[in-house]
Design a protein around this motif. Structure first.
Motif, mmCIF file in Angstrom:
data_model
loop_
_atom_site.group_PDB
_atom_site.id
_atom_site.type_symbol
_atom_site.label_atom_id
_atom_site.label_comp_id
_atom_site.label_asym_id
_atom_site.label_seq_id
_atom_site.Cartn_x
_atom_site.Cartn_y
_atom_site.Cartn_z
ATOM 1 N N GLU A 40 0.400 5.288 4.006
ATOM 2 C CA GLU A 40 1.826 5.263 3.665
ATOM 3 C C GLU A 40 2.172 4.125 2.713
ATOM 4 O OE1 GLU A 40 5.922 4.112 5.839
ATOM 5 O OE2 GLU A 40 4.750 5.606 6.918
ATOM 6 N N SER A 41 1.696 2.928 3.017
ATOM 7 C CA SER A 41 2.056 1.788 2.171
ATOM 8 C C SER A 41 1.440 1.901 0.779
ATOM 9 C CB SER A 41 1.641 0.471 2.836
ATOM 10 O OG SER A 41 0.254 0.460 3.124
ATOM 11 N N LEU A 42 0.257 2.490 0.679
ATOM 12 C CA LEU A 42 -0.352 2.717 -0.635
ATOM 13 C C LEU A 42 0.483 3.700 -1.449
ATOM 14 C CD1 LEU A 42 -4.158 3.042 0.225
ATOM 15 C CD2 LEU A 42 -3.048 1.133 -0.947
ATOM 16 N N GLN A 43 0.911 4.769 -0.788
ATOM 17 C CA GLN A 43 1.714 5.779 -1.480
ATOM 18 C C GLN A 43 3.034 5.198 -1.974
ATOM 19 O OE1 GLN A 43 1.802 8.713 1.664
ATOM 20 N NE2 GLN A 43 0.312 10.020 0.620
ATOM 21 N N LEU A 44 3.735 4.476 -1.106
ATOM 22 C CA LEU A 44 5.043 3.931 -1.464
ATOM 23 C C LEU A 44 4.948 2.883 -2.563
ATOM 24 C CD1 LEU A 44 6.605 3.686 2.094
ATOM 25 C CD2 LEU A 44 7.239 5.290 0.280
ATOM 26 N N ALA A 45 3.803 2.205 -2.636
ATOM 27 C CA ALA A 45 3.616 1.184 -3.677
ATOM 28 C C ALA A 45 3.050 1.781 -4.962
ATOM 29 C CB ALA A 45 2.686 0.089 -3.159
ATOM 30 N N GLY A 46 2.845 3.085 -4.979
ATOM 31 C CA GLY A 46 2.309 3.732 -6.172
ATOM 32 C C GLY A 46 0.859 3.384 -6.446
ATOM 33 N N LYS A 47 0.100 3.129 -5.382
ATOM 34 C CA LYS A 47 -1.297 2.723 -5.526
ATOM 35 C C LYS A 47 -2.279 3.882 -5.368
ATOM 36 C CE LYS A 47 -0.328 -1.724 -5.907
ATOM 37 N NZ LYS A 47 -0.577 -2.469 -7.150
ATOM 38 N N ILE A 48 -1.773 5.094 -5.172
ATOM 39 C CA ILE A 48 -2.644 6.252 -5.016
ATOM 40 C C ILE A 48 -2.375 7.216 -6.164
ATOM 41 C CG2 ILE A 48 -3.303 8.206 -3.557
ATOM 42 C CD1 ILE A 48 -2.464 6.654 -1.143
ATOM 43 N N SER A 49 -3.407 7.530 -6.922
ATOM 44 C CA SER A 49 -3.244 8.459 -8.037
ATOM 45 C C SER A 49 -3.138 9.891 -7.508
ATOM 46 C CB SER A 49 -4.428 8.351 -9.000
ATOM 47 O OG SER A 49 -5.583 8.941 -8.431
ATOM 48 N N VAL A 50 -2.685 10.792 -8.356
ATOM 49 C CA VAL A 50 -2.485 12.183 -7.933
ATOM 50 C C VAL A 50 -3.807 12.856 -7.587
ATOM 51 C CG1 VAL A 50 -0.344 12.487 -9.205
ATOM 52 C CG2 VAL A 50 -2.520 12.954 -10.343
ATOM 53 N N TYR A 179 -5.946 -6.728 -1.386
ATOM 54 C CA TYR A 179 -6.492 -7.398 -0.221
ATOM 55 C C TYR A 179 -6.234 -6.540 1.020
ATOM 56 C CZ TYR A 179 -6.933 -11.770 -2.864
ATOM 57 O OH TYR A 179 -7.285 -12.732 -3.774
ATOM 58 N N LEU A 180 -7.122 -6.654 1.985
ATOM 59 C CA LEU A 180 -6.965 -5.968 3.267
ATOM 60 C C LEU A 180 -7.090 -7.005 4.376
ATOM 61 C CD1 LEU A 180 -6.795 -3.167 4.767
ATOM 62 C CD2 LEU A 180 -9.293 -3.220 4.821
ATOM 63 N N GLY A 181 -6.214 -6.906 5.370
ATOM 64 C CA GLY A 181 -6.280 -7.839 6.487
ATOM 65 C C GLY A 181 -5.596 -7.277 7.715
ATOM 66 N N ASP A 199 -1.104 -7.239 -2.326
ATOM 67 C CA ASP A 199 -1.495 -7.191 -3.731
ATOM 68 C C ASP A 199 -2.090 -8.527 -4.163
ATOM 69 O OD1 ASP A 199 0.623 -8.944 -4.255
ATOM 70 O OD2 ASP A 199 1.925 -7.385 -5.090
ATOM 71 N N GLU A 200 -2.427 -8.618 -5.449
ATOM 72 C CA GLU A 200 -3.081 -9.829 -5.973
ATOM 73 C C GLU A 200 -2.237 -11.078 -5.790
ATOM 74 O OE1 GLU A 200 -5.799 -9.453 -9.696
ATOM 75 O OE2 GLU A 200 -4.105 -8.088 -9.991
ATOM 76 N N GLN A 201 -0.914 -10.914 -5.829
ATOM 77 C CA GLN A 201 -0.008 -12.058 -5.679
ATOM 78 C C GLN A 201 0.270 -12.393 -4.220
ATOM 79 O OE1 GLN A 201 0.730 -9.403 -7.980
ATOM 80 N NE2 GLN A 201 -0.378 -10.716 -9.408
ATOM 81 N N LEU A 204 2.945 -8.284 0.571
ATOM 82 C CA LEU A 204 2.603 -7.232 1.513
ATOM 83 C C LEU A 204 3.107 -5.890 1.009
ATOM 84 C CD1 LEU A 204 1.522 -6.576 4.432
ATOM 85 C CD2 LEU A 204 3.866 -6.951 5.225
ATOM 86 N N LEU A 205 2.266 -4.862 1.059
ATOM 87 C CA LEU A 205 2.701 -3.512 0.721
ATOM 88 C C LEU A 205 3.435 -2.944 1.931
ATOM 89 C CD1 LEU A 205 0.736 -4.024 -1.613
ATOM 90 C CD2 LEU A 205 -0.107 -1.685 -1.336
#
Length: 235
Positions: A40-50, A179-181, A199-201, A204-205
């Motif tokens: 969910e957080s990847l999708q909402l942050a636009g981190k998953i391509s189609v 990052y993952l934690g 993310d790099e900065q 939190l997503l």
């Protein structure tokens, strides 16, 4: 496409339509929620391509010496598939249908330690399959109750090496630029330990519920500012 490893000839073949997949229940009632939160957080942050896949407890296939092997990680990220999604609704064959997973995760819940199985004979164990057959760059083993988190990174020796976290207790996933934690808190009325992305900065997503709460707080601040200026906002 054919490659050789150990004593196996590996081929990448489509799962037959009449192949009977195992229908085992999830080992842990929290597994679906953990997996859904990651996606969910990847999708909402636009981190998953189609063209990406984030399968949950879903068969990833390889054929070893003419015999099909299927492993179903609790969560995985496949950056790009090259076929219609209809073709991968039951299972996924890397190389044939798209790219290799760049990360697989197992959420420990049993006592058999199958997540650590380096059994090389047919059918191979999960560790051997991910490390030597699929060559997945990142392997995560997570125990939700204790928050035990292990990240293994595939080295040039084609072996997994346990990684150390950074000063924030997070692990860099280079292929995802994230990052993952482990994060402790509540989601959908369930308090516990969750796997989260940053993310790099170091941002939190967020999940949808967190974004909604953030928007609510923003609206309340705006109302307060208007009232302080002597303006009664329309509600």
């Amino acid at each position: 496409m054919t490659t050789l490893t150990q004593d196996y000839q590996i081929t990448w073949e489509k799962l037959p339509d009449d192949y009977k997949l195992p229908d085992d229940p999830g080992d842990n009632i929290n597994q679906p929620a953990l997996a859904a939160a990651l996606t969910e957080s990847l999708q909402l942050a636009g981190k998953i391509s189609v063209n990406a896949l984030t399968p949950t407890n879903y068969g990833i296939c390889a054929t070893l010496n003419g015999r099909m092997v299927i492993k179903a990680p609790d969560w995985a990220y496949i950056p790009n598939i090259r076929v219609e999604r209809q073709e991968v609704k039951r299972s996924y064959t890397p190389q044939l249908q798209g790219e290799m997973p760049v990360i697989v995760m197992e959420f420990i819940s049993d006592t058999q330690e199958t997540e650590y199985s380096i059994k090389a004979t047919y059918p191979p164990g999960k560790w051997f399959f991910y490390e030597r057959i699929l060559k997945v760059p990142n392997y995560i083993i997570f125990e939700p109750d204790s928050a035990s988190f292990e990240m293994y990174r595939l080295q040039s020796t084609e072996q997994y090496i346990l990684q150390e976290p950074n000063e924030n207790q997070r692990y860099w996933i280079a292929e995802m630029n994230l990052y993952l934690g482990v994060w402790q808190g509540t989601r959908e009325n369930h308090a516990g330990k969750w796997l989260r992305w940053w993310d790099e900065q170091g941002n939190l997503l967020l999940w949808g519920s967190e974004l909604a709460e953030q928007e609510r707080q923003r609206a309340e601040r705006l109302v307060a500012q208007l009232r302080a200026a002597g303006i009664e906002p329309e509600v």
